[in-house]
Write an enzyme that holds these catalytic residues in place. Structure first.
Site, PDB file in Angstrom:
ATOM      1  N   GLU A  32       0.838  -1.196   0.000  1.00 35.33           N
ATOM      2  CA  GLU A  32       0.000   0.000   0.000  1.00 35.33           C
ATOM      3  C   GLU A  32       0.874   1.247   0.000  1.00 35.33           C
ATOM      4  OE1 GLU A  32      -2.296   2.931  -0.209  1.00 35.33           O
ATOM      5  OE2 GLU A  32      -3.210   0.938  -0.411  1.00 35.33           O
ATOM      6  N   THR A 143      -4.522  -0.831  -8.117  1.00 34.82           N
ATOM      7  CA  THR A 143      -4.153   0.511  -7.657  1.00 34.82           C
ATOM      8  C   THR A 143      -5.254   1.555  -7.827  1.00 34.82           C
ATOM      9  OG1 THR A 143      -2.983   0.706  -9.778  1.00 34.82           O
ATOM     10  CG2 THR A 143      -1.661   0.241  -7.828  1.00 34.82           C
ATOM     11  N   HIS A 445     -45.275  -7.581   4.612  1.00 32.60           N
ATOM     12  CA  HIS A 445     -46.056  -6.338   4.580  1.00 32.60           C
ATOM     13  C   HIS A 445     -46.095  -5.736   5.969  1.00 32.60           C
ATOM     14  CE1 HIS A 445     -49.210  -3.486   3.559  1.00 32.60           C
ATOM     15  NE2 HIS A 445     -49.852  -3.872   4.663  1.00 32.60           N
TER      16      HIS A 445
END
Length: 467
Positions: A32, A143, A445
């Protein structure tokens, strides 16, 4: 160190690819560039924008709908600093979560700029100036992308800003000019419009969210104008912008070719994103580029260099976090010999305004262009008991089905919780369900999802029950 797989980039595509590789028994590393994991999506994209959207929606409801619900408030104020602080906390929590997942799956994490020395060697230039190299058998490039900057519209990050800076403003703008009527501009425009900002959208084409079904854009335009005071200027070609201190002036050509000027205290440039491949050293590995700055890949997401793959925003297709995730899993499973598959037509798109907008499959415009025989059924939320109860009656669900086989070809919705409801459509279409299949399924419902059932009933011989 030597790895079976190295992933460059830790956004949704990258970190998910790394986890799946590790799950499959591959010795995995992830690189990173920045000092935190998560990429654009987590740090300056999907997650922080949704945090601010939720905060601003709470404020807007407190100011405009709480009284109707019997909740009286006085002296309501915006604390923008606290909103930004909360957003940062949400981001950090997710950062920490991804770091935990890397440790859990024994994935080695490197922080720094990763670049190819050659096909199997990657250099990592750390932010501290140190460099190291690792050897890898396979590489997955993930990336991501970055905002597009127009040559005649320089971004100064002060008054002329991108989505990144819009997430950290320390004041509520009086007037925000949004250049581009796509997802990012409308979401961030909504954040500040709810807090009292006058928002003007300047768009080059004649519609907002133009890649989605046109009916969605028309309805969203109507609602944003009605509820938040948005102003829209279509078929306007922006020609420049100048920062004059506390005011930014934007010049554009209107449909008549006349020069017009817009003034605001901030200008948000949101005209798209482009693949981020700078500094990767792709030429050292012999990786070929494709169109529009993307990395060229085959149907298996492998580049021209065997063993080097690319996923997410750096390759063709929609720039969506969940698309990148699916591609990361696909590549990991292919590496170990499995045969995964992605149906790109069934990757949903979502706009997190309120009402939310979502769509999957073919749009009505695409079906007309194909010359395909189809039928359409719609159901408005103003006829939904659940929507009436929550005062969220804007929008509708539209179902497109094959005229002969009744197979669902596309589902497009704008309304409350559409981002979550679209999953039912994806499941139905993955299993090639017909409109009648969904129409005959019991839906609880009262729920918003009943609108999906009613739209399918409407597409099935116009059998909707509540309109």
């Amino acid at each position: 160190m030597k790895y079976d797989v190295t992933v460059i980039g830790s956004g949704p595509g990258g970190y998910v690819a790394a986890i799946r590789c590790a799950q499959l028994g591959l010795k995995t590393a992830i690189i990173e560039k920045y000092n935190v994991l998560g990429g654009t999506c987590l740090n300056v994209g999907c997650i922080p924008s949704k945090a601010l959207l939720d905060s601003s929606e709470h404020f807007h409801n407190a100011a405009h709908t709480f009284k109707e619900h019997g909740i009286d408030l006085e002296n309501l104020q915006v604390n923008i600093e606290q909103m930004i602080t909360r957003k940062a906390g949400v981001v950090k929590s997710n950062n920490d979560g991804i770091a935990f997942l890397m440790k859990k799956h024994k994935i080695d994490t490197y922080y720094g700029l990763g670049s190819f020395v050659n096909k199997n060697m990657i250099k990592i230039a750390g932010t501290d100036g140190n460099e190291q190299q690792i050897e890898t058998d396979k590489t997955i490039i993930a990336t991501g992308s970055k905002p597009v900057a127009l040559p005649f519209l320089p971004i100064d990050k002060k008054r002329i800003i991108t989505s990144t800076e819009a997430l950290t403003l320390t004041e509520v703008p009086k007037n925000l000019i949004v250049i581009g009527g796509g997802v990012i501009g409308l979401e961030l425009g909504s954040v500040y419009a709810r807090l009292g900002t006058k928002v003007q959208v300047v768009e080059y084409v004649n519609a907002i969210i133009p890649t989605m079904d046109r009916a969605l854009g028309k309805e969203l335009q109507r609602v944003l104008k009605k509820t938040l005071g948005f102003e829209f200027f279509f078929n306007h070609k922006v020609t420049g912008a100048t920062n004059e201190g506390e005011v930014v002036k934007v010049t554009a050509e209107n449909p008549k070719g006349e020069t017009v000027t817009f003034e605001g205290d901030y200008v948000l440039v949101s005209v798209g994103r482009k693949p981020y491949t700078e500094g990767l050293g792709l030429e050292n590995a012999g990786v070929q580029m494709g169109e529009r700055g993307m990395i060229a890949v085959n149907d298996h997401l492998e580049t021209n260099v065997p063993g080097i793959y690319a996923i997410g925003d750096v390759v063709r297709g929609a720039m969506l976090a969940h698309k990148a995730e699916e591609e990361g899993v696909l590549v990991a499973e292919q590496i170990v010999g499995q045969k995964p598959h992605i149906n790109y037509n069934l990757i949903p798109g979502v706009v997190y305004t309120w009402p939310e907008v979502a769509g999957v499959g073919y749009t009505e415009e695409q079906l007309k262009e194909q010359g395909r025989a189809y039928k359409s059924g719609s159901f408005p939320f103003k006829a939904s008991g659940r929507a009436k109860a929550s005062m969220d009656t804007d929008g509708f669900v539209k179902v497109l089905a094959d005229k002969n086989t009744d197979e669902i070809l596309g589902v497009h919705m704008i309304g409350p919780r559409a981002a979550d409801m679209i999953a039912e459509a994806v499941v139905a279409m993955e299993f090639r369900a017909s409109a009648e299949d969904i129409a005959r399924m019991s839906h609880a419902h009262p729920t918003y999802t009943e609108a999906m059932k009613e739209a399918c009933l409407a597409a099935t011989e116009n059998r909707a029950l509540h309109i």
